[in-house]
Design an enzyme around this catalytic site. Structure first.
Site, short mmCIF file in Angstrom:
data_model
loop_
_atom_site.label_atom_id
_atom_site.label_comp_id
_atom_site.label_asym_id
_atom_site.label_seq_id
_atom_site.Cartn_x
_atom_site.Cartn_y
_atom_site.Cartn_z
CB CYS A 74 -0.92 0.02 1.22
SG CYS A 74 -1.78 1.60 1.40
CB CYS A 126 0.78 1.30 4.38
SG CYS A 126 -0.93 1.03 4.94
CG ASP A 135 -2.00 14.78 -4.78
OD1 ASP A 135 -2.97 14.08 -4.44
OD2 ASP A 135 -1.34 14.59 -5.84
CG HIS A 179 -4.78 -0.40 4.78
ND1 HIS A 179 -4.11 0.26 3.77
CD2 HIS A 179 -5.76 -1.12 4.18
CE1 HIS A 179 -4.65 -0.06 2.61
NE2 HIS A 179 -5.65 -0.90 2.83
CG ASN A 189 -11.76 10.67 -5.97
OD1 ASN A 189 -12.80 11.29 -6.16
ND2 ASN A 189 -10.57 11.17 -6.26
CG HIS A 218 -4.21 4.13 3.13
ND1 HIS A 218 -3.34 3.35 3.88
CD2 HIS A 218 -4.65 5.10 3.96
CE1 HIS A 218 -3.25 3.85 5.11
NE2 HIS A 218 -4.04 4.93 5.18
CG HIS A 260 -6.75 9.25 -0.41
ND1 HIS A 260 -6.87 7.93 -0.78
CD2 HIS A 260 -6.93 9.96 -1.55
CE1 HIS A 260 -7.09 7.85 -2.08
NE2 HIS A 260 -7.15 9.07 -2.58
CG HIS A 299 -8.08 14.35 -2.92
ND1 HIS A 299 -6.98 14.30 -3.76
CD2 HIS A 299 -8.66 13.13 -2.99
CE1 HIS A 299 -6.92 13.09 -4.31
NE2 HIS A 299 -7.92 12.37 -3.86
#
Ligand code: AMP
Length: 113
Positions: A4, A7, A30, A46, A86, A97, A99, A101
């Protein structure tokens, strides 16, 4: 979790430009920004996506939103910001994983797709 990307970033095996870190959460810029400010906020545990949030792990999601508010205040994002997660193929999730934004620093599109 093995293999990942995020991770590995949490473990320090892949470098990142950190914005915020505590025991539960990491935030970093990003690598391919879509706005002048583009930050990812991730749980250290995770969780594959928003579809995997449960009563057992949702406390970290609440904490993530506290961290998002702190980052927005620290970076003086007074004109506003967008938070996006997303989830799955149709949403073009590319890293599996969870997240969030944070997008800011310009007038963002009214379109959400
Ligand atoms: P998503 O497409 O919603 O799964 O978002 C994954 C995001 O991770 C994309 O915006 C990528 O640009 C970003 N990303 C991929 N690799 C890295 C990296 N090594 N460091 C920072 N961001 C990354």
């Amino acid at each position: 979790m093995e293999d990942c990307l995020f991770c590995k970033i949490i473990a320090g095996e892949i470098p990142s430009k950190k914005v915020y870190e505590d025991e539960q959460v990491l935030a970093f810029y990003d690598i391919a920004p879509m706005a002048p400010v583009h930050i990812l906020v991730i749980p250290k545990m995770h969780i594959s996506s928003a579809a995997e949030i449960t009563a057992e792990n949702s406390a970290v999601v609440a904490h993530i939103f506290e961290v998002i508010a702190k980052i927005a205040a620290d970076l003086k994002l007074e004109n506003g910001f967008r938070v996006v997660s997303n989830c799955g193929r149709d949403a073009c999730q590319s890293v599996h994983h969870l997240h969030f934004h944070i997008l800011a620093g310009k007038q963002l599109s009214e379109k959400m797709d």
